[in-house]
Design a protein around this motif. Sequence first.
Motif, mmCIF file in Angstrom:
data_model
loop_
_atom_site.group_PDB
_atom_site.id
_atom_site.type_symbol
_atom_site.label_atom_id
_atom_site.label_comp_id
_atom_site.label_asym_id
_atom_site.label_seq_id
_atom_site.Cartn_x
_atom_site.Cartn_y
_atom_site.Cartn_z
ATOM 1 N N VAL A 120 0.861 -1.490 -0.213
ATOM 2 C CA VAL A 120 -0.051 0.044 0.085
ATOM 3 C C VAL A 120 0.946 1.163 -0.085
ATOM 4 N N GLN A 121 0.331 2.311 -0.396
ATOM 5 C CA GLN A 121 0.869 3.592 -0.153
ATOM 6 C C GLN A 121 0.016 4.698 0.007
ATOM 7 N N ASP A 122 0.252 5.921 0.209
ATOM 8 C CA ASP A 122 -0.434 7.149 0.393
ATOM 9 C C ASP A 122 -1.247 7.615 -0.878
ATOM 10 N N ALA A 130 -5.800 4.376 2.014
ATOM 11 C CA ALA A 130 -4.400 3.717 1.634
ATOM 12 C C ALA A 130 -4.833 3.087 0.168
ATOM 13 N N SER A 163 -1.370 4.913 4.621
ATOM 14 C CA SER A 163 -0.851 3.591 4.253
ATOM 15 C C SER A 163 -0.288 3.157 5.554
ATOM 16 N N GLN A 167 -1.230 -0.103 7.535
ATOM 17 C CA GLN A 167 -0.186 -1.329 7.745
ATOM 18 C C GLN A 167 -0.172 -1.790 9.265
#
Length: 201
Positions: A120-122, A130, A163, A167
């Motif tokens: 995942v990423q912003d 996310a 993100s 997590q």
Amino acid sequence: AAAFGDSDSAKAGDWVLAIGNPFGLGGSVSAGIISARNRQLEAEIYDDFIQTDAAINHGNSGGPLFDMDGRVIGVNSAMLSPNGGSIGISFAIPSNTVKTVVAQLKQYGHVRRGWIGANVQDVGPGAKGALIGHVTPGGPAAGAGLRAGDVVTRIDGREVSDSRAMQKLIVESAAGRKLDVALVRGGQARALAVRVGRRSD
């Protein structure tokens, strides 16, 4: 015995007391406020420290960080200092993290981290959620129907701000637990259920 409080409800500006054994001076108490939440020291996804300006020195580690209702909301852990003494930048492990870790140590003898098989990423500046980047074939996320490009907004009713928040929610979930995931796909709101796997050592 002192009781744990809910560290998730603690916020910047709240008054706290740190108790410990700095330099062998047992039972020392220092007062301050929570300066910030969700601090990372080693840029690990497991890091989620409470920052406080209450003096925490050598010997304070392991001592309690109390809120004003006498509940332990953190365990004193670290400080940043150019000279080895407190300069008002100190950190405590949130009590909710401690409770999770202790429960796993008692049950398994070690800590088990959750895993769903999705990177995942912003989403972007100022946007919450996310963004799913890559989904591992055959992993829990793929089996639940998560796809690259999905934007996860909530997990088990808890808001996913970025993100890192996602997590953290995943790694702290027990293997085998089913999580309700709210997401946006192509502008449409959707809901899925993902069964958490166990992160390998």
